[in-house]
Design a protein around this motif. Structure first.
Motif, PDB file in Angstrom:
ATOM      1  N   THR A 198       0.911  -1.086   0.082  1.00  0.00           N
ATOM      2  CA  THR A 198      -0.084  -0.123  -0.059  1.00  0.00           C
ATOM      3  C   THR A 198       0.949   1.101   0.041  1.00  0.00           C
ATOM      4  OG1 THR A 198       0.106  -0.061   2.481  1.00  0.00           O
ATOM      5  CG2 THR A 198      -1.852  -1.112   1.315  1.00  0.00           C
ATOM      6  N   ASP A 426     -10.417  -0.560   2.553  1.00  0.00           N
ATOM      7  CA  ASP A 426      -9.916   0.335   1.779  1.00  0.00           C
ATOM      8  C   ASP A 426      -8.508   0.849   1.735  1.00  0.00           C
ATOM      9  OD1 ASP A 426     -10.058   2.637   0.119  1.00  0.00           O
ATOM     10  OD2 ASP A 426     -11.321   3.963   1.774  1.00  0.00           O
ATOM     11  N   HIS A 427      -7.693  -0.024   1.166  1.00  0.00           N
ATOM     12  CA  HIS A 427      -6.450   0.322   1.432  1.00  0.00           C
ATOM     13  C   HIS A 427      -5.717   1.738   0.757  1.00  0.00           C
ATOM     14  CE1 HIS A 427      -6.667  -1.928  -2.384  1.00  0.00           C
ATOM     15  NE2 HIS A 427      -5.617  -0.908  -2.841  1.00  0.00           N
ATOM     16  N   GLU A 428      -6.655   2.348   0.039  1.00  0.00           N
ATOM     17  CA  GLU A 428      -6.302   3.654  -0.688  1.00  0.00           C
ATOM     18  C   GLU A 428      -6.278   4.762   0.398  1.00  0.00           C
ATOM     19  OE1 GLU A 428      -8.256   3.549  -4.235  1.00  0.00           O
ATOM     20  OE2 GLU A 428      -6.874   2.098  -5.205  1.00  0.00           O
ATOM     21  N   ASN A 429      -7.064   4.301   1.407  1.00  0.00           N
ATOM     22  CA  ASN A 429      -6.976   5.693   2.359  1.00  0.00           C
ATOM     23  C   ASN A 429      -6.340   5.285   3.403  1.00  0.00           C
ATOM     24  OD1 ASN A 429      -7.765   7.237   4.473  1.00  0.00           O
ATOM     25  ND2 ASN A 429      -9.895   6.865   4.065  1.00  0.00           N
ATOM     26  N   VAL A 432      -7.373   4.657   7.373  1.00  0.00           N
ATOM     27  CA  VAL A 432      -8.191   3.150   7.563  1.00  0.00           C
ATOM     28  C   VAL A 432      -7.159   2.202   7.741  1.00  0.00           C
ATOM     29  CG1 VAL A 432      -9.371   1.271   6.383  1.00  0.00           C
ATOM     30  CG2 VAL A 432     -10.055   3.497   5.827  1.00  0.00           C
ATOM     31  N   GLU A 433      -5.891   2.144   7.141  1.00  0.00           N
ATOM     32  CA  GLU A 433      -4.733   1.515   7.648  1.00  0.00           C
ATOM     33  C   GLU A 433      -4.177   2.033   8.974  1.00  0.00           C
ATOM     34  OE1 GLU A 433      -2.048   1.543   4.159  1.00  0.00           O
ATOM     35  OE2 GLU A 433      -1.259  -0.166   4.835  1.00  0.00           O
ATOM     36  N   ALA A 457     -17.438  -5.543   0.615  1.00  0.00           N
ATOM     37  CA  ALA A 457     -17.339  -3.985   1.671  1.00  0.00           C
ATOM     38  C   ALA A 457     -16.136  -3.754   2.418  1.00  0.00           C
ATOM     39  CB  ALA A 457     -18.712  -3.832   2.152  1.00  0.00           C
ATOM     40  N   CYS A 458     -15.473  -2.967   2.448  1.00  0.00           N
ATOM     41  CA  CYS A 458     -14.340  -2.713   3.348  1.00  0.00           C
ATOM     42  C   CYS A 458     -14.894  -2.759   4.902  1.00  0.00           C
ATOM     43  CB  CYS A 458     -13.884  -0.965   3.571  1.00  0.00           C
ATOM     44  SG  CYS A 458     -12.645  -0.731   4.743  1.00  0.00           S
ATOM     45  N   THR A 461     -14.825   0.585   6.772  1.00  0.00           N
ATOM     46  CA  THR A 461     -15.730   1.631   6.560  1.00  0.00           C
ATOM     47  C   THR A 461     -16.855   1.327   5.575  1.00  0.00           C
ATOM     48  OG1 THR A 461     -14.541   1.885   4.264  1.00  0.00           O
ATOM     49  CG2 THR A 461     -13.541   3.005   6.380  1.00  0.00           C
ATOM     50  N   LYS A 463     -16.690   0.829   2.521  1.00  0.00           N
ATOM     51  CA  LYS A 463     -16.698   1.401   1.167  1.00  0.00           C
ATOM     52  C   LYS A 463     -16.386   0.100   0.162  1.00  0.00           C
ATOM     53  CE  LYS A 463     -13.780   3.941  -1.825  1.00  0.00           C
ATOM     54  NZ  LYS A 463     -12.529   4.860  -1.859  1.00  0.00           N
ATOM     55  N   CYS A 465     -15.124  -2.621  -2.340  1.00  0.00           N
ATOM     56  CA  CYS A 465     -14.056  -2.967  -2.696  1.00  0.00           C
ATOM     57  C   CYS A 465     -14.142  -3.912  -3.946  1.00  0.00           C
ATOM     58  CB  CYS A 465     -12.962  -3.691  -1.665  1.00  0.00           C
ATOM     59  SG  CYS A 465     -12.881  -2.654  -0.273  1.00  0.00           S
TER      60      CYS A 465
END
Length: 475
Positions: A198, A426-429, A432-433, A457-458, A461, A463, A465
């Motif tokens: 990530t 949601d690893h792009e956030n 979240v990580e 869904a994450c 969150t 979101k 995926c």
RNA sequence: CGGGGCGUGGCGCAGCCCGGUAGCGCACCUGCUUUGGGAGCAGGGGGUCGCUGGUUCAAAUCCAGUCGCCCCGACCA
């Protein structure tokens, strides 16, 4: 069981430390976080070097060597890079009894000093690609250290390549992580996940980082190798341009990739047991040890004579004939078991008479009697089998420890038991990580290349995926 | 940086509470017997007790300070 080795079930980290020390792989040096790599450990590093070096050269790379001292100002030229590494640098301020005009950083990695050279080496598309590797030591002032896994100074190789296009650099980045995968699986007998880090976990100064990630016997993940696509970041920071076929002046595209002595830690924690080290045959400096047994001097002569005749014509690095007279056979059995030699041969007066030997496998402990005739071929086949068996066993363990989890509650409840967890996240956030790490001391280890398309869904969150990532607690 | 532990022959430790010539196991050296799963007996060598200061007739031991390392967490390959 074995003297002085804590059982894995009792205390895994103590077991690891015991194995390293008792097998005489390494010991602590007087300086915090530094280690002395002893012959047993260094011999394995040499095998790692041999095999990897060949794989690098087979793919067109050449070796060079750059200095360990880097002007402090170099490190500051790439913003993310300095931010990532400055806190853990050792800095030399004095030399020859005088304060230096500019402090020197002991390399934590060599991108900056290398790209400073590359500026002068590259001026045309004809100079590309530039495919260079170096074997070196580096220094990172880590807070918490562990023999082989994280030491202040460690040995590694670092490849630094320059390419004309983004696509070529990408191809190289991918090629090298695949080489690491191949090496891990076929030599270390260590199954690995292959994928992308990530953004939060990627190399300081890279566009993106690919990695191989192993899973140790205690269920913790170990980053075992990384390959970075550096884009034009370093070319811009060090002003490395080339004139292309189209007459345009362009910045070079870069990659870097490395594995370190940490691989030895990974090898230990993948295969070793409560009796000590288990070394995969392809990494063993001398995969067969011969322990002769005798009572009288006459028997000694006869047994040793027979053993020496038996190994005539064998590769001297294939075996070690332990003819030391000051130790009894039982002592030697234990010593070589502790040090992980893949195959042991026992040869005593009875065997000499019958023209046979007792062969013992380190991985399974199985004993078998074999005729001396055609022994070497049988041993070679056995070593291949041991190598395969170690990988199969490890692979089964990793598969059994890979879990698919959908709810965060279940994740939080189970993360402590160890293993790879396939989850929607949601690893792009980065936040979240961060939350994942705060809540569970685990991180996204990688986004596997082979992640299948899957709607979900994450778990934090909600979101949507499109595929699962792999999270775990790690070293 | 927080928490815990430890500094005594090469290694692992006891001794410290209650101050009085530094001990045990392993390793090492010599000799004899041994050798198919870490040999036995006998003899022997080796230590400024992390460092500094203090208390005392006397400090490994008590007091104050200091340094270092290891282990567990947060940062990282």
């Amino acid at each position: 069981m074995a003297k002085g080795i804590t059982a894995r079930s009792e205390d895994y980290s103590q077991w690891y430390l015991d194995v390293v020390l008792k097998a005489e792989m390494a010991e602590h040096s007087p300086v915090k976080g530094c280690m002395v790599i002893k012959p047993t450990g260094y011999g394995i590093w040499e095998k790692i070097q041999q095999h990897l070096d060949r794989m690098f050269k087979e793919t067109g790379h050449v070796n060079a060597y750059f200095p360990m001292f880097i002007p402090e100002s170099f490190l500051k030229k790439e913003a993310e890079h300095v931010e990532g590494f400055a806190p853990e640098c050792a800095v030399v301020t004095h030399g020859g009894g005088k304060q230096l005009e500019e402090p020197l950083v002991v390399r934590p990695t060599s991108e900056t000093i290398i790209w400073d050279s590359y500026r002068n080496w590259i001026s045309s598309y004809r100079d590309l690609p530039l495919l260079i590797n170096q074997w070196a030591n580096v220094c990172r002032w880590e807070m918490r250290t562990r023999l082989f896994l994280r030491t202040t100074e460690f040995l590694w190789q670092e490849g630094h390549t320059a390419h004309a296009t983004h696509e070529e650099a990408e191809e190289e980045t991918m090629k090298m992580v695949r080489i690491y995968q191949k090496f891990a699986e076929e030599y270390l007998a260590m199954p690995v996940l292959v994928g992308r880090k990530t953004d939060r976990e990627k190399f300081a100064g890279a566009l993106h980082t690919y990695c191989i990630e192993g899973l140790m016997q205690d269920g913790k993940a170990l980053q075992a190798g990384t390959s970075h696509h550096l884009g034009q970041n370093f070319a811009k920071a060090f002003d490395v341009k080339f004139q292309d076929k189209d007459k345009e002046l362009k910045y070079v595209h870069a990659t870097s990739w490395g594995v370190s002595t940490r691989l030895i830690g990974g090898m230990i924690m993948t295969h070793s047991d409560d009796q000590g080290l288990v070394v995969p045959p392809r990494l063993s400096p001398r995969p067969v040890v011969i322990v002769p047994i005798w009572r009288s001097d006459e028997q000694m002569d006869a047994v040793l004579g027979c053993a020496r005749g038996m190994v005539e014509g064998w590769d001297p690095l294939f075996y070690y004939l332990d003819d030391r007279d000051q130790y009894k056979p039982g002592y030697k059995f234990n010593e070589w078991e502790l040090k992980g030699v893949p195959v042991r041969i026992e040869i005593g007066p009875r065997d000499v008479e019958n023209r046979e030997v007792v062969v013992v496998r380190r991985d399974t402990g199985e004993k078998a009697t074999m005729p001396m005739d055609g022994l070497r071929e049988k041993l070679e086949a056995m070593l291949v089998e041991i190598q395969a068996n170690l990988f199969t066993k490890a692979k089964a363990r990793v598969e059994a420890s890979t879990h698919t989890v959908d709810s965060y509650d279940e994740y939080k409840a189970r993360i402590g038991e160890g293993g790879f967890f396939r989850v929607f996240l949601d690893h792009e956030n980065p936040e979240v990580e961060q939350q994942l790490q705060n809540d569970t001391r685990s991180t996204v280890r990688c986004i596997p290349f082979d992640a299948e398309e899957e709607e979900g869904a994450c778990m934090i969150t909600g979101k949507p995926c499109k595929y699962r990532v792999v999270a775990a607690q790690s070293y």
